[in-house]
Design a protein around this motif. Structure first.
Motif, short mmCIF file in Angstrom:
data_model
loop_
_atom_site.label_atom_id
_atom_site.label_comp_id
_atom_site.label_asym_id
_atom_site.label_seq_id
_atom_site.Cartn_x
_atom_site.Cartn_y
_atom_site.Cartn_z
N PHE A 7 28.30 -8.69 37.94
CA PHE A 7 28.77 -9.75 38.82
C PHE A 7 29.45 -9.23 40.08
CE2 PHE A 7 27.43 -12.48 35.52
CZ PHE A 7 27.29 -13.74 36.08
N ILE A 8 30.18 -8.11 40.00
CA ILE A 8 30.81 -7.64 41.25
C ILE A 8 29.76 -7.05 42.20
CG2 ILE A 8 33.13 -7.20 40.31
CD1 ILE A 8 32.36 -4.22 40.31
N THR A 9 28.58 -6.71 41.68
CA THR A 9 27.56 -6.14 42.56
C THR A 9 26.56 -7.19 43.02
OG1 THR A 9 26.19 -5.64 40.68
CG2 THR A 9 27.62 -3.89 41.45
N ASN A 10 26.84 -8.47 42.76
CA ASN A 10 25.92 -9.52 43.21
C ASN A 10 24.61 -9.54 42.41
OD1 ASN A 10 23.95 -10.76 45.68
ND2 ASN A 10 26.03 -11.54 45.57
N THR A 11 24.59 -8.87 41.24
CA THR A 11 23.36 -8.79 40.47
C THR A 11 23.19 -10.00 39.56
OG1 THR A 11 23.60 -6.41 40.45
CG2 THR A 11 22.04 -7.35 38.89
N ASN A 12 24.20 -10.22 38.72
CA ASN A 12 24.20 -11.35 37.79
C ASN A 12 23.14 -11.26 36.71
OD1 ASN A 12 25.62 -14.18 39.55
ND2 ASN A 12 25.97 -12.03 39.89
N LEU A 13 22.88 -10.03 36.26
CA LEU A 13 22.10 -9.85 35.05
C LEU A 13 22.99 -10.35 33.92
CD1 LEU A 13 19.36 -8.35 34.52
CD2 LEU A 13 20.71 -6.42 33.80
N GLN A 14 22.48 -11.17 33.02
CA GLN A 14 23.34 -11.74 31.98
C GLN A 14 22.81 -11.37 30.60
OE1 GLN A 14 22.79 -15.64 33.89
NE2 GLN A 14 24.97 -15.90 33.67
N HIS A 15 23.58 -10.57 29.88
CA HIS A 15 23.20 -10.23 28.51
C HIS A 15 23.94 -11.11 27.51
CE1 HIS A 15 21.55 -5.98 29.64
NE2 HIS A 15 20.89 -6.97 30.16
N TYR A 16 24.52 -12.22 28.02
CA TYR A 16 25.19 -13.20 27.17
C TYR A 16 24.59 -14.54 27.56
CZ TYR A 16 27.44 -14.44 31.48
OH TYR A 16 27.63 -14.84 32.77
N SER A 17 24.94 -15.59 26.80
CA SER A 17 24.49 -16.92 27.17
C SER A 17 25.73 -17.74 27.51
CB SER A 17 23.74 -17.54 25.99
OG SER A 17 23.11 -18.71 26.40
N GLY A 18 25.74 -18.36 28.69
CA GLY A 18 26.95 -18.97 29.22
C GLY A 18 27.68 -19.91 28.28
N GLU A 19 26.94 -20.79 27.60
CA GLU A 19 27.62 -21.82 26.81
C GLU A 19 28.29 -21.26 25.56
OE1 GLU A 19 24.31 -21.59 27.67
OE2 GLU A 19 23.28 -23.28 26.74
N THR A 20 27.82 -20.07 25.08
CA THR A 20 28.43 -19.49 23.88
C THR A 20 29.22 -18.22 24.17
OG1 THR A 20 26.37 -18.33 23.49
CG2 THR A 20 26.69 -20.39 22.28
N GLY A 21 29.07 -17.66 25.38
CA GLY A 21 29.64 -16.35 25.65
C GLY A 21 30.83 -16.32 26.60
N LEU A 22 31.13 -17.45 27.29
CA LEU A 22 32.18 -17.43 28.29
C LEU A 22 33.07 -18.66 28.18
CD1 LEU A 22 30.57 -16.38 31.70
CD2 LEU A 22 32.18 -15.07 30.34
N SER A 23 34.40 -18.45 28.29
CA SER A 23 35.33 -19.57 28.42
C SER A 23 35.26 -20.07 29.86
CB SER A 23 36.74 -19.12 28.08
OG SER A 23 37.21 -18.26 29.09
N TYR A 24 35.91 -21.21 30.14
CA TYR A 24 35.89 -21.70 31.52
C TYR A 24 36.64 -20.75 32.44
CZ TYR A 24 34.11 -26.09 29.52
OH TYR A 24 33.36 -27.03 28.87
N LEU A 25 37.66 -20.05 31.92
CA LEU A 25 38.35 -19.05 32.73
C LEU A 25 37.39 -17.91 33.09
CD1 LEU A 25 41.20 -18.16 33.86
CD2 LEU A 25 41.24 -16.59 31.93
N GLY A 26 36.61 -17.49 32.08
CA GLY A 26 35.61 -16.46 32.34
C GLY A 26 34.62 -16.92 33.41
N GLN A 27 34.16 -18.16 33.30
CA GLN A 27 33.21 -18.70 34.29
C GLN A 27 33.82 -18.73 35.68
OE1 GLN A 27 30.08 -19.38 33.59
NE2 GLN A 27 29.83 -20.47 31.66
N MET A 28 35.11 -19.18 35.77
CA MET A 28 35.75 -19.28 37.08
C MET A 28 36.00 -17.89 37.69
SD MET A 28 36.11 -22.49 37.97
CE MET A 28 34.46 -22.60 37.34
N THR A 29 36.23 -16.90 36.81
CA THR A 29 36.39 -15.53 37.31
C THR A 29 35.07 -15.01 37.87
OG1 THR A 29 37.98 -15.21 35.54
CG2 THR A 29 37.26 -13.24 36.70
N LEU A 30 33.99 -15.24 37.11
CA LEU A 30 32.69 -14.78 37.58
C LEU A 30 32.32 -15.49 38.88
CD1 LEU A 30 30.56 -14.34 34.36
CD2 LEU A 30 32.03 -12.72 35.54
#
Lengths: 187, 566
Positions: B112-135
């Motif tokens: 995410f810091i490199t503007n790539t956004n390769l995701q080896h997780y699935s958003g609805e099960t892998g990130l809290s809303y804080l995690g989403q807002m950080t990303l």
């Protein structure tokens, strides 16, 4: 060293503006929108229905949605990710065709549209094509003891036209169609 | 079917209609000219400068600009690791999401810091809303990094001899306040009215018509989607990205999201034309990129509309096109159009599953990432293209027997060495990664069985695609790949890092070196770079270096599958 200090301060201010102020602003705007930003909902009696998210229906009584790789789990969406040449996948498609032919009296293989034998990208597709609804009319009418003409009219009324009438495909929201069917049945 | 093709045409027309004036706006912003937004956004800039201690007037060398960029990026990485590995007990976690494992947190942070956004997780099960807002914060500032560093290179291309190339921090702040944030607010407002959720409540609990309970994941999606599309980030809020009906509910939302992908990358070209006062050069570059884009787009759309021949053989009509992994509300044409948009730029969002697309579309998508400069990512796409321009100038110079010059500056051995290393880095990283993964798989197919969801050549394509995506900082995937393992998290993470920062450092160094040289006014003997001839030359260089280097891998993957299927 000066760079580090600047970096920390700049990042904190970016976080304030972009991770707190901006989402709160959009959240406020969302309060004005239909559904208040909680997903588009339709109230029917005491029940809340999320018409934007696809779901499973009992094929014995209702119109069916498309196949789903995650069985319409809206808390863990996903596609099949099967390649077009995968032999196991092609067997699965063949089985879906056979099931459809068995369930729908008078249906020919050539009448089956592609969307009804393939899984969608998110496994939550709320729509089917017009053709996919039409081939289910006879089955649904028989199961609910309705006239075929009545059900056909119901389908026609539920067709969502392309954007501005020109751009994109025709489609039918399966949940809305089935809710309308339930209304018709009650009458 | 014609309505679907018309929809694609409308999206492309609207894109150009918006990108050209936006280019002028960005040009004014990055060149410190008077701009309509000064009166009501200028004070936010000044607030930023005062609080962060930035001297607006100070200009620094290319080395110091790079140092500033690398320092702030390192800081983001540390912060990102901290948040992602402690999500479980931090606030804004209504669905009780667990923290990430160290290797997954590394991969996600880097990505995410490199503007790539390769995701080896699935958003609805892998990130809290804080995690989403950080990303989401990284989505803004990684795009702003690209724009700022591109502005530094524009400074290096000017007609003067100078050591100073502007100030990274100032370009960075102005990119956010004048471009990314206003556009995101506009787009997000459209999305909420189209039905994209924007709530901090947890999952919705309801019942289906049979009376069974269902759970529906949601969250602050609209704000996230806006910058995900505009900043060529591409990381979805939900696992299936913009194929998810809550992330992209209508044909209109799909149009806005699709246009957002290419908007800023195209505008950056016209911004260059404005800053350098060389509009014809901007149009020449646009022509080359557009040609490459269309050459990848047309086979993809044709192939998706034709459908899957194996399913046609079962007697099923293919007049909707190939529908596996696609949504009925978009149709096959708009999905193929998105696929090429997202891979030609380094966006990487999807509105259909690329893994299930026909072989030719898969190949076009991979070629988009292999060249990675037909518009490319926000800011960095231009940098990649710049490297090929330097190569083309040098080769043309040799062909006509003149000292190669670009915009009045002599190109010599040092610049050429840097350009060549950067141009060859991308194929090297992709081949090394794919080679290693293929070797591991062939050595121990049982242990790696969970990697691939498809056999044969398509399985090979899944691995090749993943490394193309990592090295092009793209972030899309043949998502059937079981990629949340130590091997995939580390290998792609390291490749992402290398492929982000070296291709930024290289072009900035070239621009910095050229900027110091004496300006030679154009004469009759100068090789003109704003002509169709030179455009053809650049295209040839890109085709030979970028596309042909990858040809053997394409033969093993999509081409073999094509000949098996048709």
């Amino acid at each position: 060293m000066k760079d580090l200090l600047t970096a920390v301060r700049l990042t904190l201010w970016c976080a304030l503006l972009l991770s707190i102020v901006y989402p709160l602003l959009i959240w406020s705007i969302a309060q004005l929108s239909p559904g208040q930003g909680q997903g588009v909902q339709e109230m029917l009696g005491a029940k809340v229905h999320f018409t934007g998210v696809g779901q499973n229906f009992d094929p014995k009584t209702h119109f069916q949605s498309r196949p789903s790789a995650v069985n319409y789990n809206a808390a863990g969406a996903g596609g099949s990710n099967k390649g077009p040449s995968n032999p196991d996948y092609l067997i699965e498609v063949k089985n879906r065709i056979d099931t459809l032919l068995k369930q729908n009296p008078g249906l020919q293989t050539s009448g089956i549209p592609a969307d009804l034998v393939t899984a969608s990208g998110a496994g939550l597709d709320p729509h089917i094509s017009v053709q996919a609804a039409k081939i289910q009319v006879r089955r649904v009418a028989m199961a609910n003891q309705l006239q075929e003409e009545q059900v056909k009219k119901l389908v026609e009324l539920q067709i969502e036209r392309p954007f501005l009438g020109l751009f994109g495909p025709d489609r039918i929201n399966v949940l809305k169609l089935n809710l309308a069917l339930d209304q018709l049945r009650k009458k | 079917m014609w309505q679907e093709i018309l929809g694609v045409g409308l999206m492309f027309a609207l894109l150009l209609l918006f990108a050209i004036p936006l280019g002028k706006h960005i040009g004014q912003v990055l060149n410190f000219e008077k701009n309509w937004s000064d009166p009501f956004l200028g004070f936010i800039d000044r607030l930023f400068y005062r609080i962060a201690g930035i001297d607006e007037m100070q200009q620094v060398s290319w080395q110091n600009n790079l140092k500033a960029m690398l320092t702030i990026n390192a800081g983001w990485f540390v912060l990102s690791m901290l948040v992602l590995s402690n999500m479980s007990w931090l606030p804004l976690n209504p669905d009780g999401i667990a923290s990430m494992s160290p290797d997954l947190a590394f991969n996600t942070s880097v990505s995410f810091i490199t503007n790539t956004n390769l995701q080896h997780y699935s958003g609805e099960t892998g990130l809290s809303y804080l995690g989403q807002m950080t990303l989401m914060l990284w989505q803004f500032i990684s795009a702003a990094t690209g724009m700022a560093i591109c502005a530094v290179v524009f400074q290096g291309m000017r007609e003067r001899a100078s050591e100073k190339l502007g100030n990274f921090y100032v370009f960075f702040v102005r990119s956010i306040t004048r471009v990314l944030l206003p556009l995101s607010i506009l787009a997000a407002s459209i999305y909420v009215f189209q039905g994209v959720p924007m709530t901090f409540l947890g999952k919705a609990l309801t019942e289906n018509l049979q009376g069974d309970g269902i759970e529906i994941s949601r969250g602050p999606v609209a704000a996230f989607v806006a910058i995900k599309q505009l900043g060529t980030n591409g990381g979805g809020f939900f696992g299936p990205n913009s194929a998810h009906p809550l992330e992209n509910p209508t044909y209109l939302s799909n149009m806005v999201e699709t246009i957002s992908i290419l908007l800023i990358p195209i505008a950056m070209l016209f911004a260059m034309g404005h800053v350098l006062k060389r509009r014809k050069l901007a149009w020449t570059f646009f022509g080359v990129m557009c040609l490459g884009f269309l050459l990848l787009l047309l086979p993809a759309i044709a192939s998706e509309l034709e459908g899957n021949p194996a399913i046609a053989a079962m007697g099923i009509q293919q007049n909707q096109g190939s529908m596996e992994g696609k949504e009925v509300r978009f149709g096959a044409a708009a999905s193929a159009y998105w696929a090429i948009n997202t891979t030609c730029t380094s966006n990487g969002s999807v509105n259909a599953m690329h893994d299930s697309m026909t072989p030719l579309t898969g190949m076009s998508a991979m070629l988009g990432m292999m060249t990675n400069c037909f518009f490319g990512g926000v800011g960095v796409g231009f940098l990649n293209f710049y490297v090929f321009v330097i190569l083309a100038v040098f080769i043309s110079g040799l062909m006509v027997g003149r000292t190669p010059e670009f915009l009045g500056k002599k190109i010599e051995a040092r610049e050429m060495k840097i350009a060549m290393i950067i141009a060859l880095l991308h194929p090297l990283l992709v081949m090394l990664g794919t080679g290693l993964a293929t070797y591991l798989y062939a050595q121990n197919p049982d242990a790696c069985a969970a990697w691939l969801s498809n056999p044969g050549s398509h399985g090979f394509s899944q691995m090749l695609y993943e490394f193309c995506s990592a090295s092009a900082n793209n972030g899309s995937g043949f998502e059937g790949l079981g990629d949340n393992t130590l091997f995939w998290n580390l290998s792609t993470g390291l490749i992402i890092l290398t492929a982000r920062y070296l291709p930024i450092i290289g072009p900035v160094a070239i621009a910095g070196l050229l900027a110091q040289k004496q300006y030679i006014p154009e004469s009759a003997g100068t090789l003109r770079t704003d002509t169709a001839t030179f455009g053809t030359m650049v295209f040839a260089v890109i085709f030979i270096i970028a596309a042909l280097a990858f040809f053997p891998t394409l033969v093993l993957g999509p081409l073999t599958e094509y000949f098996m299927l048709y």
